[in-house]
Write a protein that holds these residues in place. Sequence first.
Motif, short mmCIF file in Angstrom:
data_model
loop_
_atom_site.label_atom_id
_atom_site.label_comp_id
_atom_site.label_asym_id
_atom_site.label_seq_id
_atom_site.Cartn_x
_atom_site.Cartn_y
_atom_site.Cartn_z
N GLU A 107 -82.77 -25.01 -0.26
CA GLU A 107 -84.19 -24.79 -1.26
C GLU A 107 -84.80 -23.67 0.13
O GLU A 107 -84.45 -23.70 1.10
CB GLU A 107 -85.07 -25.54 -1.64
N THR A 108 -84.59 -22.30 -0.26
CA THR A 108 -84.76 -20.98 0.42
C THR A 108 -85.37 -20.13 -0.64
O THR A 108 -84.79 -20.46 -1.74
CB THR A 108 -83.60 -20.96 1.43
N SER A 109 -86.19 -19.71 -0.04
CA SER A 109 -87.05 -18.08 -0.74
C SER A 109 -86.62 -16.63 0.17
O SER A 109 -86.38 -16.77 1.29
CB SER A 109 -88.20 -18.94 -0.93
N GLU A 122 -76.86 -27.23 -4.95
CA GLU A 122 -76.21 -28.13 -3.77
C GLU A 122 -74.61 -27.11 -3.23
O GLU A 122 -74.39 -26.64 -4.14
CB GLU A 122 -75.61 -29.59 -4.35
N ARG A 124 -82.79 -22.68 -5.26
CA ARG A 124 -82.62 -24.68 -4.84
C ARG A 124 -80.63 -25.21 -5.67
O ARG A 124 -80.21 -24.69 -6.35
CB ARG A 124 -83.54 -25.39 -5.90
N ALA A 138 -86.22 -22.05 -14.37
CA ALA A 138 -85.24 -22.20 -13.81
C ALA A 138 -83.99 -21.54 -14.19
O ALA A 138 -83.91 -22.31 -14.98
CB ALA A 138 -84.74 -23.78 -13.32
N ARG A 184 -86.38 -17.77 -5.74
CA ARG A 184 -86.50 -19.12 -5.51
C ARG A 184 -84.97 -19.75 -5.81
O ARG A 184 -84.84 -19.79 -6.38
CB ARG A 184 -87.41 -19.99 -5.60
N GLN A 190 -77.56 -29.68 -0.05
CA GLN A 190 -78.80 -29.08 -0.13
C GLN A 190 -79.38 -28.49 0.29
O GLN A 190 -79.48 -28.53 1.69
CB GLN A 190 -79.94 -30.96 -0.55
N GLY A 250 -76.57 -24.38 -8.40
CA GLY A 250 -78.05 -24.40 -7.97
C GLY A 250 -79.16 -23.96 -9.32
O GLY A 250 -77.66 -23.56 -10.44
N GLN A 305 -75.98 -22.45 4.76
CA GLN A 305 -76.39 -23.39 4.81
C GLN A 305 -75.34 -24.51 5.33
O GLN A 305 -75.14 -25.77 5.77
CB GLN A 305 -76.35 -23.53 2.98
#
Length: 187
Positions: free
Chosen positions: A91-93, A66, A64, A23, A62, A89, A52, A133
């Motif tokens: 999380e997306t790909s 906030e 991730r 990450a 990916r 929060q 993130g 988001q």
Amino acid sequence: MCAVADRGVQVMRIEVEGLTAAASPFEHTYRKDEVELEEEGARLIADAAVRGSASRKGQEVRLRGEIRTEMELLCDRCLAPARTPLEVQFETSFIPQEVEAVKAENVELQAEDLVLSAYEGDAVDLDEVVREQILLALPSRHLCRDDCKGLCQKCGADLNAAHCSCEQGEIDPRWSALADLKDKKSR
């Protein structure tokens, strides 16, 4: 990660080339006027802080993180503006748009394919992720306070501020049978 100025507006893009399975952190603050929600009755009144990490496995990227900001939403009953904090929060790909197009043509979509978005070129546009988001996190119904009385149906007066002089005794004819029943029970 990189931030690029485009027509005077700061654009945040995540460069795919440099990502690995580990990450990589990212952080960006959008000024309140940089995020266009295009949602009637909702606007940012504070900067949106995004923090993130991004990683890549094969062609899939990916994200991730906030988002923290403060919103002004119009009350659904009295239309008064009310401030509310927003913490999202996410999380997306993502997969490259070319891969997504081939997948859509040749195979039936599976449940895991529905959570994938596509990116164009060599970077993922974080601006669109943030906008999306925030819109998804908006409440479907927002009240300025729990006991909001709303607006008078006849004159439009704010019933939280004062009582209006409209006659409140008129009953919708569709409910008159229930009103008659109530009257009989109270005798």
